[in-house]
Design a protein around this motif. Sequence first.
Motif, short mmCIF file in Angstrom:
data_model
loop_
_atom_site.label_atom_id
_atom_site.label_comp_id
_atom_site.label_asym_id
_atom_site.label_seq_id
_atom_site.Cartn_x
_atom_site.Cartn_y
_atom_site.Cartn_z
N HIS A 1 5.91 13.32 6.03
CA HIS A 1 7.25 12.76 6.18
C HIS A 1 7.26 11.72 7.31
CE1 HIS A 1 11.85 13.75 6.30
NE2 HIS A 1 11.60 12.45 6.21
N GLN A 2 6.71 12.11 8.46
CA GLN A 2 6.67 11.20 9.61
C GLN A 2 5.79 9.99 9.32
OE1 GLN A 2 5.27 14.03 12.51
NE2 GLN A 2 7.33 14.50 13.25
N ALA A 3 4.67 10.20 8.65
CA ALA A 3 3.77 9.09 8.34
C ALA A 3 4.44 8.09 7.39
CB ALA A 3 2.48 9.62 7.72
N LEU A 4 5.23 8.60 6.45
CA LEU A 4 5.92 7.73 5.51
C LEU A 4 6.95 6.84 6.24
CD1 LEU A 4 6.37 6.88 2.60
CD2 LEU A 4 7.94 8.82 2.33
N LEU A 5 7.70 7.43 7.14
CA LEU A 5 8.67 6.65 7.92
C LEU A 5 7.96 5.64 8.81
CD1 LEU A 5 11.29 9.36 8.95
CD2 LEU A 5 11.55 7.57 7.24
N HIS A 6 6.81 6.03 9.34
CA HIS A 6 6.03 5.10 10.17
C HIS A 6 5.57 3.90 9.33
CE1 HIS A 6 3.32 3.68 13.28
NE2 HIS A 6 2.32 3.71 12.40
N ASP A 7 5.15 4.14 8.12
CA ASP A 7 4.72 3.04 7.25
C ASP A 7 5.89 2.10 6.93
OD1 ASP A 7 2.16 4.04 7.21
OD2 ASP A 7 2.43 5.15 5.33
N ILE A 8 7.06 2.69 6.69
CA ILE A 8 8.24 1.86 6.41
C ILE A 8 8.59 1.02 7.64
CG2 ILE A 8 10.72 1.94 5.90
CD1 ILE A 8 10.17 4.45 4.24
N SER A 9 8.52 1.64 8.82
CA SER A 9 8.80 0.92 10.06
C SER A 9 7.82 -0.23 10.27
CB SER A 9 8.74 1.88 11.25
OG SER A 9 8.78 1.19 12.48
N VAL B 1 14.85 -6.30 3.51
CA VAL B 1 13.54 -5.79 3.95
C VAL B 1 13.44 -4.29 3.70
CG1 VAL B 1 12.07 -5.43 5.97
CG2 VAL B 1 13.20 -7.64 5.63
N LEU B 2 14.52 -3.55 3.96
CA LEU B 2 14.49 -2.11 3.73
C LEU B 2 14.32 -1.78 2.25
CD1 LEU B 2 17.25 -0.89 6.23
CD2 LEU B 2 14.83 -0.23 6.26
N LYS B 3 14.96 -2.54 1.38
CA LYS B 3 14.79 -2.32 -0.05
C LYS B 3 13.35 -2.61 -0.49
CE LYS B 3 19.55 -3.06 -1.64
NZ LYS B 3 20.46 -3.93 -2.43
N GLN B 4 12.77 -3.67 0.08
CA GLN B 4 11.38 -3.98 -0.24
C GLN B 4 10.46 -2.86 0.23
OE1 GLN B 4 10.81 -7.72 1.72
NE2 GLN B 4 11.79 -8.94 0.08
N ALA B 5 10.71 -2.33 1.43
CA ALA B 5 9.89 -1.22 1.94
C ALA B 5 10.04 0.01 1.07
CB ALA B 5 10.28 -0.92 3.39
N ALA B 6 11.27 0.26 0.62
CA ALA B 6 11.51 1.44 -0.22
C ALA B 6 10.78 1.31 -1.56
CB ALA B 6 13.01 1.60 -0.45
N SER B 7 10.82 0.12 -2.15
CA SER B 7 10.14 -0.06 -3.44
C SER B 7 8.62 0.07 -3.30
CB SER B 7 10.49 -1.43 -4.01
OG SER B 7 10.00 -2.47 -3.16
N LYS B 8 8.11 -0.21 -2.10
CA LYS B 8 6.67 -0.12 -1.89
C LYS B 8 6.22 1.30 -1.57
CE LYS B 8 2.88 -2.09 0.82
NZ LYS B 8 2.46 -3.11 1.82
N PHE B 9 7.01 2.02 -0.78
CA PHE B 9 6.53 3.32 -0.29
C PHE B 9 7.26 4.52 -0.91
CE2 PHE B 9 5.67 0.33 3.20
CZ PHE B 9 4.31 0.53 3.36
N LEU B 10 8.46 4.32 -1.47
CA LEU B 10 9.23 5.45 -1.98
C LEU B 10 9.25 5.52 -3.50
CD1 LEU B 10 12.34 5.32 0.41
CD2 LEU B 10 10.20 6.60 0.68
#
Length: 473
Positions: A408-416, A463-472
């Motif tokens: 969970h923490q690693a995923l948020l770190h990747d988004i950041s 940018v947040l939507k792009q990050a979500a499409s990539k990692f979520l």
Amino acid sequence: MGTYWIPTNIDELLGGIKEASLLHFFLEGFLVASLLWFIFRKSYKKRDVHSMSKEEEDRLIEEWNPEPLVSTPRQDHPALKPHVVTGKAGHYLDVDGHHCLNLATHNYLSFADKPEVEERAIQSIRKYGVGSCGPRGFYGTVDVHLELEEKLAKFMGMEEACVYAYGFSTIASAIPAYAKRGDVIFVDEAANFAIQKGLDASRSSIYYFKHNDVQDLERLLLEHEAKMNPRKAKVTRKFLVMEGIYMNTGNICPLPALLNLAHRFKCRTILDENVSFGTLGETGRGVTEHFNVNREDVDLIVGSMEWALGSIGGFCVGSSFIVEHQRLSGLGYCFSASLPPLLTAAAIASLEEIERNPTLMSVLHGKCQDLHNALSNLGEAGFRVSGFSEGPVKHLFLLNPPEDLGKHQALLHDISQYCISNGVAIIPASYLDQIEAQPRTPSLRITANVDLTKAEMETVIKVLKQAASKFLS
């Protein structure tokens, strides 16, 4: 002068002894015997100690396997890859070589990089130098400290104020200055880490109620009242500790309802306004002004100068009786070097700017509301926003997080990291998981400020939507 009887011969002496009480001699004899026992007794008893052979000692030393002082972190832990920030942490800043919109630091009113505030600090350096030479009670008090305390007390409409050199130590020192062993403290489970350290230092009995749940607090108060011995209850002090806006969730506290319970159950109240001071209310006087609550109904208000005022340090305001007690009992006040004059002057300049320009609050509230509305539209991307709509602190939680905390923490770190690489400085909220009193759900923490534009908000959402499409996805 008084007269004393002195025997002139042996017959008078013997007569006096006969007249003395036999109990008197027994008492004196017991005291003398007790004194001799304490003097000549051995301070410890000899015990049979098995002396080990050299071979046994060597074997035990060889078998001893000490635990490491610090556990070995996983190789992908974010702490092993810290961000490198260069330049001033203003509306924009450079992170790891990327020029980013700053939504990571708590510069709500943009005073940290305001030229007028900087100039006041520079003038203070020329007059006082960079240090304060010691704690406030010794050589550390300068006239600007007294000026700031007077202005803070007047601004908050309270009798007196005292200034601390570090924001964290303010609430962490204020709580144990009043609450002691044997006292009882009720506190929200989402309380920040500084409050938790203050609770630990108080050595009081701590009861956590569910976040912003007034009914759960009432349940705890009733249960505590029912199990208390009536005689003991009369001498047991109760405290209620609150945050104006909770740093760990961004939510505002239901202050009127909490104060009603505190009055009903005779709890002393401590209000931490680290985030809400300078951000809530029509003139920035905090959550009490937002709810139109009489500040005198709160026993002690604690605030920070590190967020809205763009300086360093913290303060406490209240009645003269309460504040004066801290000058002798607040460890962070008594034993820490006082706030450097240059930072004190900067805080004064920021406070004066708030008083001169009260429209800052309405501007900030509008920007916070706009950002909150924009973040609320990220549900389809996999995020859930938390926080008071007019507050400057927002949290983005994942709607479908991994069950494993590390993942969970690693995923948020990747988004950041993705956001920073694309020009938006957003970071995960940091917690000391092994030390926190209550488990914390990982999140991305986002802060608003008065300079944030609609175009910049649109960039953030993109940018947040792009990050979500990539990692979520």
